[in-house]
Enzyme design. Structure first.
Site, PDB file in Angstrom:
ATOM      1  N   TYR A   1      85.875  53.650  16.662  1.00  0.00           N
ATOM      2  CA  TYR A   1      85.921  54.885  15.878  1.00  0.00           C
ATOM      3  C   TYR A   1      84.589  55.635  15.914  1.00  0.00           C
ATOM      4  O   TYR A   1      84.463  56.677  15.283  1.00  0.00           O
ATOM      5  CB  TYR A   1      86.309  54.594  14.427  1.00  0.00           C
ATOM      6  CG  TYR A   1      87.760  54.231  14.258  1.00  0.00           C
ATOM      7  CD1 TYR A   1      88.340  53.244  15.042  1.00  0.00           C
ATOM      8  CD2 TYR A   1      88.565  54.867  13.326  1.00  0.00           C
ATOM      9  CE1 TYR A   1      89.666  52.889  14.900  1.00  0.00           C
ATOM     10  CE2 TYR A   1      89.898  54.523  13.175  1.00  0.00           C
ATOM     11  CZ  TYR A   1      90.436  53.533  13.965  1.00  0.00           C
ATOM     12  OH  TYR A   1      91.753  53.191  13.810  1.00  0.00           O
TER      13      TYR A   1
ATOM     14  N   ASP B   1      95.210  38.670  16.622  1.00  0.00           N
ATOM     15  CA  ASP B   1      96.642  38.727  16.961  1.00  0.00           C
ATOM     16  C   ASP B   1      97.451  37.744  16.118  1.00  0.00           C
ATOM     17  O   ASP B   1      98.441  38.126  15.489  1.00  0.00           O
ATOM     18  CB  ASP B   1      96.900  38.548  18.464  1.00  0.00           C
ATOM     19  CG  ASP B   1      95.919  37.624  19.144  1.00  0.00           C
ATOM     20  OD1 ASP B   1      95.147  36.957  18.440  1.00  0.00           O
ATOM     21  OD2 ASP B   1      95.924  37.550  20.384  1.00  0.00           O
TER      22      ASP B   1
ATOM     23  N   LYS C   1      88.529  39.518  17.554  1.00  0.00           N
ATOM     24  CA  LYS C   1      89.088  39.134  18.859  1.00  0.00           C
ATOM     25  C   LYS C   1      87.928  38.628  19.710  1.00  0.00           C
ATOM     26  O   LYS C   1      87.675  39.116  20.819  1.00  0.00           O
ATOM     27  CB  LYS C   1      89.765  40.364  19.482  1.00  0.00           C
ATOM     28  CG  LYS C   1      90.522  40.080  20.754  1.00  0.00           C
ATOM     29  CD  LYS C   1      91.893  39.490  20.519  1.00  0.00           C
ATOM     30  CE  LYS C   1      92.595  39.206  21.839  1.00  0.00           C
ATOM     31  NZ  LYS C   1      93.811  38.394  21.691  1.00  0.00           N
TER      32      LYS C   1
ATOM     33  N   ASP D   1      92.318  49.124  10.238  1.00  0.00           N
ATOM     34  CA  ASP D   1      93.170  50.301  10.094  1.00  0.00           C
ATOM     35  C   ASP D   1      94.625  49.891  10.306  1.00  0.00           C
ATOM     36  O   ASP D   1      95.523  50.252   9.535  1.00  0.00           O
ATOM     37  CB  ASP D   1      92.745  51.351  11.128  1.00  0.00           C
ATOM     38  CG  ASP D   1      93.256  52.732  10.787  1.00  0.00           C
ATOM     39  OD1 ASP D   1      93.877  52.893   9.722  1.00  0.00           O
ATOM     40  OD2 ASP D   1      93.029  53.659  11.591  1.00  0.00           O
TER      41      ASP D   1
END
Ligand code: NAD
Length: 514
Positions: A146, A226, A193, A250
């Site tokens: 972002y 995930d 991740k 988000d």
């Protein structure tokens, strides 16, 4: 009620509290359903005796249309900086054109680094598959993808830079733990991740491990995003507070809010060291605007968070409990009055303003089935204040590392040659002391020893390393000389990345397959 009407009560009529100092807040009603839900929210605040004085500003569609591509006029910043508290209705972001999201602009300009999104089920009164869900997502709000730094680099390739900083990680992780402590929460789960993004997400995870050691009273764990998202969607009751980088936060906060029954239920806080912004997590819902059917709960619960933040926890508690009692008493806006599959209505519905009136009529009442909320022991004003100096101390404890340049990645745009031919051309053009070590395409090594099966694009990363053993370092002038040779040799260079060690530790990732 007009937005510019100051709300007068100095005492809480429902709790006979002593006078609370009046706090000026900036309010923007926003677009679409924004004016309706803002009116409803402010009516409840006024009736509950919130000691707030409203300073209205206009942001969003009207400002975009008047020629400000940011969606906010320069003078509105003055109000935000003066009051430092912003209650904001949802904004319609025009699609296409040169418009940037106003929300992202406000968050980043004012340093609102923590996005706090509580997602709670209200079963059995609001249909949900997860009746015991009570999760708070603490999302990093300024960094990650972002940062909005994007470039087209070749005919075929676009790039978006993912920036994760140590100070950014430290303050969001510290904030999550301070929030957990202040709100009596028991566990903080970090999601990243870092099995793939070992340096960026790896830093977030590493900082989490460092900071959690300072909070032995709070249980912790880490999950890869995930499986974490899958577990959140299927077993949300296992989670308490989740802290995660911007993009993941988000996505999972919308998943979590929807799981509770309606996106119209969730409020959020955007917290910075100086300013805080409170808003519903949903958008401007143009499909239902002006019909008096929108659910004002998201904005009302954001206002409750705001009251805790500005040190008015008692009135926050009064409103929240009245709201819970209203939901229990079956006053539901249309989005809630449906069965789990979203088809059949479960009961009568009320409009936006009638819902607010029902909350007002219950001020001073406690819910019977839901556990009443208590903010008496919560000092929201202290959460970010406690996090900030601790964060500064943490950052200060990090000494500046010894940085040595040992190589350079040269990114090249070309589609006429194979990897072997490109390597031969670059080897002929390199300068003394720099050796072509490998070429990758989309991160996968294609030279030396590439596979014919590997798909390639017109975007090549060519890694040159300094020669002369482990202690050899590279000077910028060698890179400049290399670029001179290479570009004069007809190679289209897109950009370079310096390869450095920090206190002898490698500061760059290996190529896939290297
Ligand atoms: P949305 O959240 O506005 O609407 C999605 C769906 O949820 C719609 O069917 C809508 O009717 C329903 N809904 C949303 N809020 C509701 C409420 N309070 N009560 C009942 N139903 C509600 O998302 P969208 O349609 O994707 O976006 C519309 C506009 O809002 C876009 O311009 C988008 O950029 C903007 N947006 C703004 C914000 C913000 O200001 N924070 C956040 C998200 C989207």
């Amino acid at each position: 009620m007009r937005l510019d009407t100051p709300m007068a009560p100095q005492t809480n009529p429902h709790n006979a509290l002593p006078a609370t100092p009046m706090r000026t807040i900036t309010v923007a009603e926003g677009d679409g359903i924004g004016p309706e839900i803002t009116r409803a929210t402010l009516a409840v605040l006024k009736a509950a005796g919130a000691a707030v004085d409203v300073q209205p500003i206009t942001v969003g569609e009207a400002i975009y249309k008047s020629g400000h591509s940011t969606g906010i006029a320069p003078e509105a910043w003055d109000s935000l900086r003066a009051t430092q508290v912003f209650l904001k209705g949802p904004i319609t972001t025009p699609q296409g054109g040169g418009y940037k999201s106003l929300n992202v602009t406000i968050r980043k300009t004012l340093g609102l680094y923590a996005n706090v999104r509580p997602c709670v089920s209200f079963a059995p009164f609001v249909p949900t598959m997860h009746p015991k869900m009570d999760v708070v997502i603490v999302r990093e709000n300024e960094e990650d993808l972002y940062a909005g730094i994007e470039h087209r680099q070749t005919d075929q390739v676009m790039q978006c830079l993912k920036l994760i900083t140590r100070p950014g990680c430290e303050r969001i992780v510290r904030y999550a733990f301070e929030y957990a402590r202040a709100h009596g929460r028991r566990k903080v789960t970090c999601m990243t991740k870092d099995n793939i993004m070992k340096m960026t997400d790896g830093l977030f995870h590493q900082v989490f491990d460092e900071i959690r050691a300072h909070y032995p009273d709070i249980a912790t764990d880490h999950m890869i995003i995930d499986i974490g998202t899958a577990r959140l969607a299927t077993r949300p009751e296992q989670f308490d507070v989740i802290v995660t980088p911007n993009l993941y936060g988000d996505i999972i906060s919308d998943v979590a809010a929807e799981l509770t029954g309606s996106v119209g239920l969730a409020g959020s806080a955007n917290i910075g060291e100086h300013v805080a912004m409170f808003e519903a997590i949903h958008g401007s819902a143009p499909d239902i605007a002006g019909k008096d059917i929108a659910n004002p709960s998201g904005m009302l619960l954001s206002a409750v968070m705001m009251l805790v933040h500005i040190g008015q926890p008692k009135v926050a508690e009064t409103i929240h409990n009245a709201w819970l009692a209203t939901i229990e008493d079956g006053f539901h806006t249309a989005d809630l009055a449906r069965s789990l599959d979203g088809t059949a209505k479960t009961g009568p519905t009320v409009g936006t303003q009638a819902f607010a009136q029902a909350v007002i009529e219950r001020l001073g009442k406690k819910p019977q089935t839901f556990k009443p909320v208590s903010y008496a022991a919560t000092d929201g004003t202290k959460v970010s204040a406690a996090a900030a100096p601790a964060m500064a101390a943490q950052a200060a404890s990090k000494k500046v590392a010894k940085k040595e340049m040992v190589g350079v990645d040269v990114f090249v745009h070309q589609s006429s040659m194979t990897a072997d031919a490109l390597a031969a051309q670059l080897q002929a053009l390199t300068v003394p002391g720099l050796k072509l070590q490998m070429i990758t395409n989309r991160g996968v090594k294609v030279w030396p020893g590439g596979f014919p099966e590997t798909f390639t694009t017109d975007h090549w990363r060519c890694r040159f390393m300094v020669e002369g053993g482990d202690t050899a370092t590279l000077a910028h002038r060698q890179i400049v000389a290399l670029l001179g040779n290479v570009t004069e040799g007809g190679v289209d260079v897109i950009k370079t990345e310096n390869l450095c060690t920090f206190d002898g530790e490698r500061g760059f990732a290996l190529g896939q397959g290297q």
